[in-house]
Design a protein around this motif. Sequence first.
Motif, PDB file in Angstrom:
ATOM      1  N   ILE A  84       0.872  -1.170   0.000  1.00  0.00           N
ATOM      2  CA  ILE A  84       0.000   0.000   0.000  1.00  0.00           C
ATOM      3  C   ILE A  84       0.908   1.218   0.000  1.00  0.00           C
ATOM      4  O   ILE A  84       1.625   1.477   0.967  1.00  0.00           O
ATOM      5  N   LEU A  86       1.481   5.152  -0.134  1.00  0.00           N
ATOM      6  CA  LEU A  86       0.952   6.489   0.069  1.00  0.00           C
ATOM      7  C   LEU A  86       1.772   7.492  -0.735  1.00  0.00           C
ATOM      8  O   LEU A  86       2.918   7.210  -1.103  1.00  0.00           O
ATOM      9  N   THR A 577      -2.629   5.257  -3.054  1.00  0.00           N
ATOM     10  CA  THR A 577      -3.727   5.865  -2.297  1.00  0.00           C
ATOM     11  C   THR A 577      -4.103   7.259  -2.760  1.00  0.00           C
ATOM     12  O   THR A 577      -4.810   7.967  -2.056  1.00  0.00           O
ATOM     13  N   GLU A 603      -6.715   5.912   1.261  1.00  0.00           N
ATOM     14  CA  GLU A 603      -6.137   4.820   2.036  1.00  0.00           C
ATOM     15  C   GLU A 603      -7.182   3.737   2.291  1.00  0.00           C
ATOM     16  O   GLU A 603      -6.896   2.539   2.225  1.00  0.00           O
ATOM     17  N   ALA A 606      -7.677   1.734  -0.935  1.00  0.00           N
ATOM     18  CA  ALA A 606      -6.530   0.868  -1.209  1.00  0.00           C
ATOM     19  C   ALA A 606      -6.490  -0.314  -0.251  1.00  0.00           C
ATOM     20  O   ALA A 606      -6.144  -1.443  -0.640  1.00  0.00           O
TER      21      ALA A 606
END
Length: 735
Positions: A84, A86, A577, A603, A606
């Motif tokens: 994930i 960011l 994200t 977020e 995702a």
Amino acid sequence: MADSRTPDIVYTIVDEAPELASASLLPIIRSFASAAGVTIGTKDISLAGRILAAFPERLRDDQRVPDDLAELGELVKTPRANVIKLPNISASVPQLNAAIRELQAQGYDVPDYPDSPSTDAEKDARARYDAIKGSAVNPVLREGNSDRRAATAVKKFAQANPHRMGDWSADSKTRVASMSGGDFFSNETSVTLKDAATAKIVLTTADGTEHVLKDKVAYPAGTVVDATYMSADALDAFLADEIQRTKDEGVLFSLHLKATMMKVSDPILFGHAVRAYLAPVFEAHGDRLTALGVNPNSGLGDLMSRVKDEPEIRAAIDACLKERPPLYMVDSDRGITNLHVPSDVIIDASMPALIRGGGKGWGPDGKEHDAVCVIPDNSYAPVYDAAIEFFKANGKLDPATAGTVQNLGLMAQKAEEYGSHPTTFEIPQDGTVRMVLEDGTVLHSHDVKAGDIWRSASARKAPIEDWVNLAIERQKATGYRSIFWLDENRAHDAELIAYVKPLLQAAGVEDRFEIMAPREATIASLETITRGENTIAITGNVLRDYLTDLFPILELATSAKMLSIVKLMQGGGLFETGAGGSAPKHVQQLQSENHLRWDSLGEFCALGESLRFLADQSGNAKARVLGDGVDAATQGVLDNDRSPGRKAGEPDNRDSHYWFARYWAEALAAQTDDADLAAHFAPVATALADGEATILEELHAGRGQAVDQGGYYHPDAAKTASIMRPSATLNAIIG
């Protein structure tokens, strides 16, 4: 400190507002995931983390950090990758210098960034820092092509709760200004390699001397290799003409570039604009400005700080500002102009914001005005020009009824990396630049002058084929109008079209796709969504970047709420994200008012996709239940208006995380697919509901007051946790 083992899901440590939000959200995610046996680890790809990782020999043992970006770069090449990601800072030189100064003040012995390295040590430091500048992260991690779209829940919410759009007038003076020749677009050449090859890039000067700019650039068979250059003379003439023309039109002068990611080319273009705008000052005081260390590439803000004790130069600048057209402002109240800092105005965010606002920008007088949008290169400027002309003719888009533009972007294995790659050069002397293969074949040749910017980019065969196949799959799944944004009259695009057409024909689907140049594709897409219908934009890397801000900002008011899935070519998954956008302003507001308006919806989206991917990847059915619960919680946040407000005193990011956790727990407690998870989360849901008043009171304690997280680029973890997790009751429930 980053985790040393490989967890089920890797959550990235980044910068600014997204990282502040993580201090609140990540403990919730870890707590919920543990109930399903899912481990969540971290890897630090922040600017500060990358700086520290680059100079281990200068740091104490307790200060050293691993090179997490390099480790992630290896992980994304494996089937087990589940990351994930960011949004991180793509550093301009001013940002890099600010981060260096902060780390030095905290006791880290990292070297200064040498503007003009002379010693071996300075050259070594410069090389390490240059590897950190610009878009250093994304090319490493993006081992797959991009699938970006508005999540269904987000799109439905935007239609039910349409954001405000500025009104367009048919007689608006706002326009896009681009070069008529001499730019990257007009000088581009492109070729597809039949066989694997290694090339060198050589500058031959007038006296016949050969200077090797780059050696041993290796390409596999089937690679599309481009080369082009921007004429400095043509650029300067264009800028001078547009400054005068803008003044005559009585509108704002604004420059729109990508100086953060395109770390060689666009910062130089930015510097040309600063020098052109202040041409009388540089003509009269050039020697003194050089002596003071002024570099136009660093912007007007850096220049002003260097001449603060030079009253004659300050007076000349003031006189010049009065004579020039007024500048588009980043912050009118603080006097921050479009030309102050190269990273303040980023084209993919600034142009959609201006278009959404009815073509208006803020002027030095604190009022909105029409503006000339200067985008020197013509490769993608027509997209924004077409959008502006469309809205002048048709009026603003209605988000309540608009369809959506999804995007499939070619970006795997550094496809079309533009300006952040090591094959872009500011030419030191007049001569000819050639890209030459080992057998002597000349792939590309351009006659250049000192100051021109020459660059090469490439796209490999496997990513191109994967991109086309991804488009075929997505069109089949949706039935949406599908357009390849490729211009048959542009050298690079013509080579891609030579791949696209046979692949579509082989799949028997050529009648389901259209191929259009960017200008025509923009108009077609706007016509489609205005009718309430949907379309898929199938684009290269740069347009992926631009369009996944343009259309989401028009449709949703932000690009931070996009679902962004990168299907890694080796079988793993990278879940992005959304964009950083105005994250710096978010941090400033937190510091001054203890209010973080960052929205973690990206977020949330995702996370749900990542958990379901993990379920498919590992057979962990509980992960799928968690992922479905995330979607229910996200819907709850939207339906009940639990997203952060913009102003201090309103609910903020921390409030939204409480509600997300509560809705997630309630969804998991209510589901019937997994009795163990339902039993585990039932008391959690009850505790979160019963504790609502106390939790919200604790979350709001200290709001409106200044806070200090111990650093901007490298904040103190304990201080940040104290700020972002102020509710003891919530913390105890989450555990």
